[in-house]
Enzyme design. Sequence first.
Site, short mmCIF file in Angstrom:
data_model
loop_
_atom_site.label_atom_id
_atom_site.label_comp_id
_atom_site.label_asym_id
_atom_site.label_seq_id
_atom_site.Cartn_x
_atom_site.Cartn_y
_atom_site.Cartn_z
N ASN A 54 0.83 -1.21 0.00
CA ASN A 54 0.00 0.00 0.00
C ASN A 54 0.86 1.26 0.00
O ASN A 54 1.90 1.33 0.65
CB ASN A 54 -0.99 0.02 1.16
CG ASN A 54 -0.39 -0.28 2.52
OD1 ASN A 54 0.61 -1.01 2.62
ND2 ASN A 54 -0.97 0.27 3.56
N CYS A 65 -4.06 0.89 -2.63
CA CYS A 65 -3.88 -0.31 -1.81
C CYS A 65 -2.85 -1.26 -2.45
O CYS A 65 -2.59 -1.20 -3.65
CB CYS A 65 -5.18 -1.08 -1.69
SG CYS A 65 -6.55 -0.17 -0.95
N GLU A 67 -2.99 -4.39 -3.27
CA GLU A 67 -3.48 -5.26 -4.34
C GLU A 67 -3.48 -4.49 -5.67
O GLU A 67 -3.13 -5.03 -6.72
CB GLU A 67 -4.90 -5.75 -4.04
CG GLU A 67 -5.02 -6.61 -2.79
CD GLU A 67 -5.32 -5.78 -1.54
OE1 GLU A 67 -4.83 -4.62 -1.44
OE2 GLU A 67 -6.04 -6.30 -0.67
ZN LIG Z 1 -7.98 -2.02 -1.11
#
Ligand SMILES: [Zn+2]
Lengths: 157, 157, 157, 157
Positions: A54, A65, A67
């Site tokens: 992140n 974030c 991901e």
């Molecule tokens: Zn997220």
Amino acid sequence: TSSPLLAPLLTPLEFTILHTLSVAAKSTSYSPYSSFRVGCALLTSSGEYITGANVENASYPVTTCAERVAFCTAIVQGHRGFKAVAVATDTDRPASPCGMCRQCIREFCDLGIPVVMFDGAGGWSVATLEQLLPMSFGPEALGVTAQTGTAVAEKKE
Amino acid sequence: TSSPLLAPLLTPLEFTILHTLSVAAKSTSYSPYSSFRVGCALLTSSGEYITGANVENASYPVTTCAERVAFCTAIVQGHRGFKAVAVATDTDRPASPCGMCRQCIREFCDLGIPVVMFDGAGGWSVATLEQLLPMSFGPEALGVTAQTGTAVAEKKE
Amino acid sequence: TSSPLLAPLLTPLEFTILHTLSVAAKSTSYSPYSSFRVGCALLTSSGEYITGANVENASYPVTTCAERVAFCTAIVQGHRGFKAVAVATDTDRPASPCGMCRQCIREFCDLGIPVVMFDGAGGWSVATLEQLLPMSFGPEALGVTAQTGTAVAEKKE
Amino acid sequence: TSSPLLAPLLTPLEFTILHTLSVAAKSTSYSPYSSFRVGCALLTSSGEYITGANVENASYPVTTCAERVAFCTAIVQGHRGFKAVAVATDTDRPASPCGMCRQCIREFCDLGIPVVMFDGAGGWSVATLEQLLPMSFGPEALGVTAQTGTAVAEKKE
Ligand SMILES: [Zn+2]
Ligand SMILES: [Zn+2]
Ligand SMILES: [Zn+2]
Ligand SMILES: [Zn+2]
């Protein structure tokens, strides 16, 4: 690594590498606002691993974030097929991707892709994208051919 | 490459590489919704180049712009100092970073950093971050030590 | 209220109302993560005032800033013309809108619109949108007719 | 309106009003980029209805979805308890909230809240938040007391 859900999808070695890489990726987090570190590792269809963490911002909504950092990195490298997503946090129990990240995964992955969540205490759990984002809305709703389930795109770099 | 603003900040070679890489990065864009390709290249304080492109999503707000993809990639690689940002589009005239991306640049760069904008017709323009985002709000407003102007962090990967 | 920039744009009464409403709007903020309250008040071309405040989220990027809450509220009420934006914070010196919010203002306002920033100590400053987001990118770049400078749309509710 | 899931949660009249208001809210959408209109209506614990629609931006990630417009409006009005969320689109089959909006709902609602989705052809479906965002991450993960399930807060305006 004996999950019935994972067994047909990931080998023990792949699982171990995803664990190691997602945990290591936590140390690359820039999270001075939340102090909540998240690491992510992706396994592509071609067998490559791509990581992210992140990256926060003083204007909170400008935060990205872990991901999404990992997926954006993979996409601009030309990857279009994914076998697994792994997320690691420092929490006592496995933490799942936020809804915004589930939507990002939805853009690029088959509904059956496993998302493995590692906590900071040695535990983990797993769920498919379909379990995490049921009744979902994706590219096809806007007339765009989904990118999922295809072979890895020819890399553009 | 004879801009008085750029002369003390970038060498002609650095300028050329930023141009080449940001234009090339456009081809790594995932932009089926807008068909608006953007490429980005960063020059770090340690002399490395990092690229990105926009990665869109069927849920438009889940989109990540090229500049943020490049910065997130650089940050998770451990970079904390930047010398220049380059952005390339297919437009007739140079297109500037959106406000959200200017805020992302603000988190990690000195106000004097040059942002070079290349259009699709061979033209370009340049502005400093301070010119693009005057009176800005950054990490220090929330008690976080700004990451800008420091030497490159020890890379964590 | 004697700013040469504001004099032709806002009456003293309008200025006072914007001040009062933006400061009052701070108390409607949902900001348990940053504890950074922001209030916003808009003056529409038709003479109405619309307020907003920041609404944060445990997933930081899902946060909506005060300015965007106010503009979204105004837009869905049918407003399409704006005379001024006011933002109030608890800081010692006036805080400006983040880049993401400057881009939101850009979508709906003329470049000359004044953005008045009130601090928590009785001070304020003002800048036009053009000053806050120079060289900006807006609807016209994507072939969409800008919404700015038009009369107020017929309200739809 | 004979869904076993909805029967104990909403009266037929509440269902009808949510349907009417969410469909009507579509016409307040600002969506020149996607041409994908979304309307949203919320029923608060105190029996009030609050609406929203999607508000797009030339910089796609600056877009705010209908659900978040409605929730932000409600939150800054002081509401802290919700009984139902309704979403309406022009699609042939009911479209669900994107992941980002599911995360927004998660911040302010109990897991059992019904989300009713109306399509453009007279059909609808329903799911609880828990069904739409299982294994979710919310305020309590960051030490913030969840806002859900409480009586309506004293309105601040
Ligand atoms: Zn997220
Ligand atoms: Zn941008
Ligand atoms: Zn903002
Ligand atoms: Zn949404």
